[in-house]
Design an enzyme around this catalytic site. Sequence first.
Site, mmCIF file in Angstrom:
data_model
loop_
_atom_site.group_PDB
_atom_site.id
_atom_site.type_symbol
_atom_site.label_atom_id
_atom_site.label_comp_id
_atom_site.label_asym_id
_atom_site.label_seq_id
_atom_site.Cartn_x
_atom_site.Cartn_y
_atom_site.Cartn_z
ATOM 1 N N ALA A 1 20.278 51.379 57.072
ATOM 2 C CA ALA A 1 18.876 51.326 56.645
ATOM 3 C C ALA A 1 18.194 52.651 56.929
ATOM 4 O O ALA A 1 18.537 53.345 57.890
ATOM 5 C CB ALA A 1 18.132 50.200 57.360
ATOM 6 N N ASP A 2 17.232 52.986 56.091
ATOM 7 C CA ASP A 2 16.376 54.141 56.324
ATOM 8 C C ASP A 2 15.001 53.728 56.829
ATOM 9 O O ASP A 2 14.309 54.535 57.444
ATOM 10 C CB ASP A 2 16.238 54.954 55.039
ATOM 11 C CG ASP A 2 17.507 55.727 54.733
ATOM 12 O OD1 ASP A 2 17.561 56.910 55.078
ATOM 13 O OD2 ASP A 2 18.451 55.141 54.167
ATOM 14 N N ARG A 3 14.625 52.491 56.578
ATOM 15 C CA ARG A 3 13.363 51.953 57.104
ATOM 16 C C ARG A 3 13.405 50.435 56.980
ATOM 17 O O ARG A 3 13.749 49.906 55.927
ATOM 18 C CB ARG A 3 12.166 52.507 56.334
ATOM 19 C CG ARG A 3 10.805 52.084 56.887
ATOM 20 C CD ARG A 3 9.668 52.554 55.987
ATOM 21 N NE ARG A 3 9.580 53.996 55.902
ATOM 22 C CZ ARG A 3 8.645 54.742 56.485
ATOM 23 N NH1 ARG A 3 7.732 54.161 57.238
ATOM 24 N NH2 ARG A 3 8.616 56.053 56.315
#
EC number: 5.3.1.23
Length: 386
Positions: free
Chosen positions: A254-256
């Site tokens: 995940a990036d956010r």
Amino acid sequence: MSSAHNTLESIKYRRGVLQLLDQRRLPLETVYCDITSIDDICCAIKEMRVRGAPAIAVSAALALAVVAERELKEQRQNSVWKTADDMRQFLLMSCDKMMSARPTAVNLSKVLIQLKKDIETDKANTMEAVLETCVQLAEKIYAADVSFNERIMRHGAAHLLKLASKERVNILTICNTGALATSRYGTALGIVRQLFYEGHLQHLYACETRPWNQGARLTVYECVQENIPCTLICDSAVSAVMKTHDIDAVVVGADRICKNGDTANKIGTYNLAVAAAYHKVPFFVAAPSTTLDPLTPDGEGVVIEEREAAEITHIASGGGGLQSDKSNSDYGRKRVVADGPHLKVWNPVFDITPASLITGGIITENGVFPPATAGPLFDISRIVEP
């Protein structure tokens, strides 16, 4: 966790020196870039020489420390900086500049905001003391990410084995979430590593991950380096592989991760989650707590980075499929898509996977958090304080 298991280093750091593995050139070439200025690190992040949300954040923190040391020597020689506040101002401005390099991954902004806060409140009254504070903070961030990796690996592997109720499991993933995307072992791919080290991995299926082919170029590269059994598939084959192969879980990075669990990750993750839900394959997101964003209510509030059309319309003659006009001029490019005045290209780098499709749970260094059976599926603020 023994470091003997892992020989890949995307980040090479010792005090005063930072080198980043140029991931655009993998797997054909192994080239490290020297980071000696804030412009260098901003360029490396924007051009995806370094990528992966945790690696970007750690690299930025270390770059700040390295550049600060170099700048202090130069500015003192030129008698430009005279007080501790002069150096603080440089560090704060540098953090602001790095923060804009990539907008979607929350790790970068969270780390830099915390660095700014710590630098502003530090009571050091000499330039040397300010430098020491900066170096210590950066090295602490680096060490913490290594620890996060190790804990995510253990929590994730144990949970997947318990869930599958079998000795060896098949995992499907997308993009690259391994040593190349973090400070050491990885998040989703780190869990795969742990299963492999323990003898519990049957097979990994890796999506190629267009248009930058991080799965084909980077995840497969890591697997080959360590003899991890892996099959590369086209992104469009995910439904077919879930139907015809015994996939026990889908695990992605995940990036956010928003407060409600909506997750921004590499483009194609949403498709993968939809297919997993249809085939009743548990879908997990693995990320350190630095990726959790309790201040953004849901995916609607996430800025999705879009990149140039050439990444889709062009191929590079020698760069493993890298297409960026701006960052790969040294490879040579060839257009493979017809051009015309009415042709448009849409190239979002990330998509948002709704929390409702994260059927297995969210894996962090603090444990595995399955969706709730009543009320909101996830409340990230209960996992990490903002």
